[in-house]
Every structure is written in C-alpha cells, then in structure tokens.
Design an enzyme around this catalytic site. Structure first.
Site, PDB file in Angstrom:
ATOM      1  N   ALA A  52       0.609  -1.308   0.031  1.00 41.49           N
ATOM      2  CA  ALA A  52       0.026   0.014  -0.024  1.00 41.49           C
ATOM      3  C   ALA A  52       0.878   1.119  -0.068  1.00 41.49           C
ATOM      4  O   ALA A  52       0.486   2.398  -0.210  1.00 41.49           O
ATOM      5  CB  ALA A  52      -0.769   0.024   1.004  1.00 41.49           C
ATOM      6  N   ARG A  87      10.534   7.159  -2.069  1.00 39.43           N
ATOM      7  CA  ARG A  87      12.118   7.296  -2.834  1.00 39.43           C
ATOM      8  C   ARG A  87      12.111   6.896  -4.073  1.00 39.43           C
ATOM      9  O   ARG A  87      13.255   6.991  -4.709  1.00 39.43           O
ATOM     10  CB  ARG A  87      12.886   6.335  -1.922  1.00 39.43           C
ATOM     11  CG  ARG A  87      13.146   6.713  -0.481  1.00 39.43           C
ATOM     12  CD  ARG A  87      13.475   5.595   0.516  1.00 39.43           C
ATOM     13  NE  ARG A  87      12.409   4.747   1.049  1.00 39.43           N
ATOM     14  CZ  ARG A  87      12.382   3.890   1.939  1.00 39.43           C
ATOM     15  NH1 ARG A  87      13.790   3.525   2.253  1.00 39.43           N
ATOM     16  NH2 ARG A  87      11.630   3.184   2.377  1.00 39.43           N
ATOM     17  N   GLY A 140      15.736  -2.264   9.164  1.00 43.32           N
ATOM     18  CA  GLY A 140      15.509  -2.348  10.498  1.00 43.32           C
ATOM     19  C   GLY A 140      16.685  -3.103  11.128  1.00 43.32           C
ATOM     20  O   GLY A 140      17.105  -4.351  10.707  1.00 43.32           O
ATOM     21  N   ARG A 191       1.418  -7.247 -33.653  1.00 44.03           N
ATOM     22  CA  ARG A 191       0.992  -6.613 -32.519  1.00 44.03           C
ATOM     23  C   ARG A 191      -0.242  -7.804 -32.160  1.00 44.03           C
ATOM     24  O   ARG A 191      -0.151  -8.920 -32.575  1.00 44.03           O
ATOM     25  CB  ARG A 191      -0.042  -5.354 -32.787  1.00 44.03           C
ATOM     26  CG  ARG A 191       1.036  -4.261 -33.097  1.00 44.03           C
ATOM     27  CD  ARG A 191       0.385  -2.949 -33.840  1.00 44.03           C
ATOM     28  NE  ARG A 191      -0.858  -2.701 -33.004  1.00 44.03           N
ATOM     29  CZ  ARG A 191      -1.909  -2.019 -33.721  1.00 44.03           C
ATOM     30  NH1 ARG A 191      -1.878  -1.821 -34.779  1.00 44.03           N
ATOM     31  NH2 ARG A 191      -2.981  -1.913 -32.902  1.00 44.03           N
ATOM     32  N   ASN A 197       0.364 -13.761 -51.889  1.00 50.81           N
ATOM     33  CA  ASN A 197       1.189 -12.970 -51.797  1.00 50.81           C
ATOM     34  C   ASN A 197       0.645 -11.346 -51.749  1.00 50.81           C
ATOM     35  O   ASN A 197      -0.344 -11.062 -52.470  1.00 50.81           O
ATOM     36  CB  ASN A 197       2.087 -12.789 -53.199  1.00 50.81           C
ATOM     37  CG  ASN A 197       3.245 -12.066 -53.086  1.00 50.81           C
ATOM     38  OD1 ASN A 197       4.434 -12.637 -52.431  1.00 50.81           O
ATOM     39  ND2 ASN A 197       3.242 -10.810 -53.601  1.00 50.81           N
ATOM     40  N   ALA A 219       3.907  -4.958 -51.757  1.00 53.75           N
ATOM     41  CA  ALA A 219       4.361  -3.985 -51.189  1.00 53.75           C
ATOM     42  C   ALA A 219       3.309  -2.878 -50.977  1.00 53.75           C
ATOM     43  O   ALA A 219       2.542  -2.321 -52.079  1.00 53.75           O
ATOM     44  CB  ALA A 219       5.749  -3.342 -51.903  1.00 53.75           C
ATOM     45  N   SER A 228       0.795  -4.179 -55.790  1.00 53.80           N
ATOM     46  CA  SER A 228       1.504  -3.223 -54.838  1.00 53.80           C
ATOM     47  C   SER A 228       0.505  -2.044 -54.696  1.00 53.80           C
ATOM     48  O   SER A 228      -0.198  -1.631 -55.343  1.00 53.80           O
ATOM     49  CB  SER A 228       2.633  -2.822 -55.337  1.00 53.80           C
ATOM     50  OG  SER A 228       3.799  -3.890 -55.404  1.00 53.80           O
ATOM     51  N   ALA A 284      -2.342  -3.479 -59.149  1.00 55.70           N
ATOM     52  CA  ALA A 284      -1.485  -2.544 -58.436  1.00 55.70           C
ATOM     53  C   ALA A 284      -2.275  -1.344 -58.219  1.00 55.70           C
ATOM     54  O   ALA A 284      -3.134  -0.849 -59.291  1.00 55.70           O
ATOM     55  CB  ALA A 284      -0.345  -2.462 -58.947  1.00 55.70           C
TER      56      ALA A 284
HETATM   57  C1  UD1 Z   1      10.635  -2.179   6.057  1.00 58.42           C
HETATM   58  C2  UD1 Z   1      10.898  -2.532   7.439  1.00 58.42           C
HETATM   59  C3  UD1 Z   1      12.590  -2.744   7.896  1.00 58.42           C
HETATM   60  C4  UD1 Z   1      12.998  -3.725   6.946  1.00 58.42           C
HETATM   61  C5  UD1 Z   1      12.721  -3.269   5.564  1.00 58.42           C
HETATM   62  C6  UD1 Z   1      12.872  -4.723   4.584  1.00 58.42           C
HETATM   63  C7  UD1 Z   1       9.057  -1.378   8.954  1.00 58.42           C
HETATM   64  C8  UD1 Z   1       8.795  -0.324   9.676  1.00 58.42           C
HETATM   65  N1  UD1 Z   1      10.402  -1.473   8.497  1.00 58.42           N
HETATM   66  O1  UD1 Z   1      11.249  -0.928   5.978  1.00 58.42           O
HETATM   67  O2  UD1 Z   1      12.558  -2.884   9.212  1.00 58.42           O
HETATM   68  O3  UD1 Z   1      14.383  -3.665   7.180  1.00 58.42           O
HETATM   69  O4  UD1 Z   1      11.264  -3.191   5.147  1.00 58.42           O
HETATM   70  O5  UD1 Z   1      12.887  -4.364   3.246  1.00 58.42           O
HETATM   71  O6  UD1 Z   1       8.348  -2.149   8.451  1.00 58.42           O
HETATM   72  N2  UD1 Z   1       3.415  -0.527   3.255  1.00 58.42           N
HETATM   73  C9  UD1 Z   1       1.999  -0.601   3.361  1.00 58.42           C
HETATM   74  N3  UD1 Z   1       1.505   0.495   4.056  1.00 58.42           N
HETATM   75  C10 UD1 Z   1       2.376   1.363   4.732  1.00 58.42           C
HETATM   76  C11 UD1 Z   1       3.458   1.397   4.570  1.00 58.42           C
HETATM   77  C12 UD1 Z   1       4.190   0.565   3.689  1.00 58.42           C
HETATM   78  O7  UD1 Z   1       1.678  -1.494   2.838  1.00 58.42           O
HETATM   79  O8  UD1 Z   1       1.444   2.136   5.310  1.00 58.42           O
HETATM   80  C13 UD1 Z   1       4.373  -1.445   2.370  1.00 58.42           C
HETATM   81  C14 UD1 Z   1       4.878  -0.997   1.313  1.00 58.42           C
HETATM   82  O9  UD1 Z   1       4.184  -0.857   0.093  1.00 58.42           O
HETATM   83  C15 UD1 Z   1       6.217  -1.887   0.978  1.00 58.42           C
HETATM   84  C16 UD1 Z   1       6.279  -2.485   2.400  1.00 58.42           C
HETATM   85  O10 UD1 Z   1       4.926  -2.202   3.101  1.00 58.42           O
HETATM   86  O11 UD1 Z   1       5.766  -2.718   0.080  1.00 58.42           O
HETATM   87  C17 UD1 Z   1       7.455  -2.139   3.204  1.00 58.42           C
HETATM   88  O12 UD1 Z   1       7.294  -0.433   3.498  1.00 58.42           O
HETATM   89  P1  UD1 Z   1       8.640   0.395   3.231  1.00 58.42           P
HETATM   90  O13 UD1 Z   1       8.262   1.718   3.322  1.00 58.42           O
HETATM   91  O14 UD1 Z   1       9.421  -0.028   2.064  1.00 58.42           O
HETATM   92  O15 UD1 Z   1       9.524  -0.124   4.449  1.00 58.42           O
HETATM   93  P2  UD1 Z   1      11.051   0.065   4.703  1.00 58.42           P
HETATM   94  O16 UD1 Z   1      11.449   1.296   4.909  1.00 58.42           O
HETATM   95  O17 UD1 Z   1      11.766  -0.753   3.659  1.00 58.42           O
HETATM   96 CA    CA Z   2      10.967  -1.462   1.531  1.00 55.98          CA
END
Ligand code: UD1
Ligand code: CA
Length: 451
Positions: A11, A16, A137, A333, A377, A380, A405, A423
C-alpha cells in the site's frame, strides 16, 4: 501445523522512487515487482493470499485482477497495514505470513524455508546479513543471542542498543493471529517517521514472554528490498544475470549474454539462438532451433522451432509459426499469427491477423483484422482499411491470391482464392475466386505542352 495465510504489504507510496506509479508496479524484467512476490507466495499458501493496497490502489488492483485485496486508506505504516487486514484474516487462518511487496527477488523456496523454520514460534521474522545495514531495520539481540527488538534505521541509537549490527530485518514475518490481534492495538507511532511499525511487534512479544525467533537467512539476495531506482536496477541486474546464466547452462545460445533481458516467466528452449541484444518479456516462448537477431523486443509471444527473426522486430501477444521468416523491422501486434513458413518483411505491421502457410507480406504493409490464405502474396504497400473511425471490419483473402502493390482493401471485403488485385487499387467490393479486381483511374498519355 497451524493454518497459515499470506499477506503482502503493497500500500505504500514508494516516495523514494520519485514516481507517480505505485512502487509495487515498478517493473523488473518487464513484470511489476508485486507479480514476483505473488508468484513466490501463491504455491505455498494454496490461494490464501491477500494484498494490502492503498496508494493508487485502483492501479494495483487493475494490474492483478485475479488477486484478493484489502484496503489501507491512509498509509500510516506497516503495522497499520497489518491492522487493516485483521478483519479479513480472522476466521480464515491461525497464523499469517506477512511480506513486503517490494521484494521482487523472493522465491518460493525461500518462503517455504522460512515458514518451516517459523514452526513453533509465536512470532518469527527473516533476517539477512549486510555489510552496510543501510535503511533496513536493525536486529537487536541479547548477549545470549535471543531477539530483543527490531529498531528502524532512523530510530537506532547506539547508546541504547550498542554498535550497529550487520543483521537486519528482511521484511518477512510469520505471526500467530491471536498474538497479532492482542499486540497490534498497542503499537504507537512515537518514532522518527511518525508511523505504526510492524517491527514493534517484536519487542512487545518479547516483553510478553512469547517465543520470538529471528530466522537467519545469511546473505540471501532474494530478500533485498527495493526502495529506489538504484536498488531497483541492482535487483533487476541480479535477476537478469541469474536468468541468463540458467539459460546458457541449459543449452540456449546467447551471443551477447550481457545484453539480453529475459523474463524469468519466459521459456527459451535449449537450441534456440539469440545473436545480440534483445528483450523477451512476459510468458514468451522461443522454441528450439529458432533464431532471433539483435534488437528484437517481444512480450507474451511464441516463436516456433526454426523460425528466423531478423533485427529490430517488435512482438506483442503474437505467434510465429515454424520456419517463418520475420523482419528486419517488422511489428507484430496482439493477435498476429504467422503460420508455418510464412514471411513478413520490413516495415510490415500485423494486428489481429492470420497469415496462412507460406503466405508473404514482405514490404511496407498494414494488415489489421484480416485472414490471409496459404500461399497468398501481399504486394508492397498494401493496406487493410479496417477502421471507419467507429468500428473495425474484417478483410478476408483466400488462398493463392495475389494483391498488387499499393492496394487499399476497404473492409469489410473479401478477395477470393486465386484472385488477383491490380496494383494501386482501392478495393471496396468483393473479388470472386479466380477473378481479377482492378479499381484505379485509367492512365492517359497526352502530348507535353510545348515550352
Ligand atoms: C521495512 C521494515 C524494515 C525492513 C525493511 C526490509 C518497517 C517499519 N520496517 O522498511 O525493518 O528492514 O522493510 O525491506 O516495516 N506499506 C504498506 N502500508 C504502509 C507502509 C508501507 O502497505 O502504510 C508497504 C509498502 O508498500 C512496502 C512494504 O510495506 O511494500 C514496506 O514498506 P517500506 O516503506 O518499503 O518499508 P522499509 O522502510 O523498507
Ligand atoms: Ca522497503
């Protein structure tokens, strides 16, 4: 064994990435990241898989019409995401595997191994070893090696937790549902990000005396998270090399292995040959003895045995029959079907069209919504005029016909077996079998004006 379901967290905004597209739809070898996570998880959980979506949820749902979704309206963190899914999980399972949706290298084997290793724990999470723990983490363990907590990079204070460990949280968890239900309401957001972290479950469970396990997966790249374009390109390159290596070992001839991009979902049979840079995506199949020259791009396309694809061709949802010859510079396609030994040459485009056995369209042609018989055939510059601005119409050309053609075939229209079109014709009426249709202004030759 506890009944286990899987929950994929997808979600987040993916800030980034600097992109409007939801992060889990960013592609790795032509597939959205989320596809890989789903493919890794589905066989292990026998369909009991839910995906949490929020940011641009509609786009994610549209990309995976077969998946089941839970909504997280506001993205308040990974712990909050799990909380939103609890009503859907309760009554369905006793334990849930939660995995981040931004881990495109995840494999079924790694998921299975982790679930097995988590057996007996109230809460388990996968860890990896990194030289630089970066934004992951941090796993904090007590002197006896038991897990104490996961502390997010931003919140890590060496004065409190000791020197930075190299063991980090991979973003995959297995937790008893009753425990999650009890602890989730106690997670707060008093941290540097102001988010509800799923990782806070660890210290809460430890404090309750639960069995908490950090499953060490070593330096396993398959758990790498993708948060930025740089990480995406690293993951993509890792997977690309892995696929290419497997193909070379199986007996596929790749003359420029560093420059081909082949989806892990595609099949390239031993004995196929790719002579230069190429992109082969989706569930494409390239059969034994087929040859693809450089700079071809294909998706969900089948190239049968012995077909020869010359440089700079594009294919999407097309089928190239045995020993057919395509290109250079052809575009097939969706719905383009070339039967055995047919030829499609330069600057020819086909859409929803079938070219019969041995038929040829060798130069500068558009064939849309058409059926062309064996041995015919197409000259062109032939164009099927299949669209009147509102509707599409079909052109049918029989077997052994000859289209001169620069012919415009105004559909709906039929040119019969063995028929010939002169043609430069604009054909608006059917040409019966064996007859000649010609529809163009007569040539007049006049004396030149004297100067
Ligand atoms: C998270 C972990 C971190 C771990 C890392 C591994 C937490 C707080 N931290 O950090 O410890 O080392 O993943 O890759 O979980 N997402 C939601 N809802 C939200 C926020 C995030 O569904 O409200 C989903 C994002 O789409 C993503 C996943 O959760 O797929 C992880 O979120 P992200 O923000 O990437 O966490 P990290 O900072 O990477
Ligand atoms: Ca992540």
């Amino acid at each position: 064994m506890l009944q286990t379901a899987a929950l994929i967290l997808a979600a987040g905004k993916g800030t980034r990435m600097h992109s409007d597209k939801p992060k889990v739809l960013q592609t790795v070898l032509g597939e959205p990241m989320l596809r890989y996570v789903l493919e890794a998880v589905r066989p292990v959980f026998d369909g009991r898989v839910l995906v949490v979506v929020g940011h641009q949820a509609g786009m994610v749902e549209a990309a995976f019409p077969e998946a089941s979704f839970v909504h997280q309206e506001q993205q308040l963190g990974t712990g909050h995401a799990l909380m939103q899914a609890m009503p859907a999980l309760e009554g369905q399972c006793e334990r849930v595997l939660v995995v981040n949706g931004d881990t495109p290298l995840l494999s079924e084997d790694v998921v299975r191994h982790f679930v097995e290793a988590s057996e007996g724990a109230d809460l388990a999470f996968a860890t990896i070893e990194l030289d630089d723990p970066a934004a992951y983490g941090r796993v904090v363990r007590a002197a006896d090696g038991s897990v104490r907590a996961i502390v997010e990079a931003k919140d890590y204070d060496p004065a409190l937790y000791g020197p930075e460990p190299h063991e980090v949280n991979a973003g995959m968890y297995c937790v008893r549902l009753d425990l999650a239900a009890r602890l989730l309401p106690r997670i707060g957001n008093a941290n540097k990000s102001g988010e509800y972290y799923i990782t806070d479950l660890i210290s809460l469970a430890v404090a309750e005396g639960c069995k908490v396990q950090g499953v060490q997966c070593g330096r396993d790249e398959s758990l790498m998270g993708v948060n930025s374009p740089l990480e995406l390109s690293r993951s993509e390159e890792f997977l690309r090399e892995h696929v290419v290596d497997g193909l070379l070992r199986s007996g596929v001839m790749l003359h420029a292995p560093a420059l081909v991009r082949i989806s892990p979902l595609a099949t390239v049979e031993p004995g196929a040959e790719i002579t230069g840079p190429c992109e082969i995506y989706g569930r494409s199949v390239v059969r034994r003895g087929a040859r693809i020259d450089s700079h071809c791009v294909m998706r969900d396309t089948v190239i049968e045995a012995g077909a020869e694809i010359r440089s700079f061709c594009h294919f999407e949802d097309a089928h190239v029959g045995e020993a057919a010859l395509v290109g250079p510079y052809a575009r097939l396609r969706p719905g383009a079907v070339l039967e055995e030994a047919s030829h499609v040459g330069n600057f020819v485009e086909l859409k929803k069209s079938r070219l019969g056995k041995g038929a040829k369209a060798n130069h500068l042609t558009y064939l849309g919504d058409s059926e062309i018989g064996a041995g015919t055939n197409i000259g062109a510059g032939t164009i099927t005029c299949n669209y009147d601005g509102k509707h599409k119409f079909k052109t049918t050309i029989g077997e052994g016909a000859f289209i001169g053609s620069n012919t415009a075939l105004v559909a709906p229209v039929r040119v019969g077996d063995g028929a010939l079109v002169g043609a430069g014709s604009v054909i608006t009426k059917d040409v019966p079998d064996g007859e000649m249709g010609i529809a163009r202004g007569r040539q007049k030759n006049l004396p030149r004006k004297s100067v």
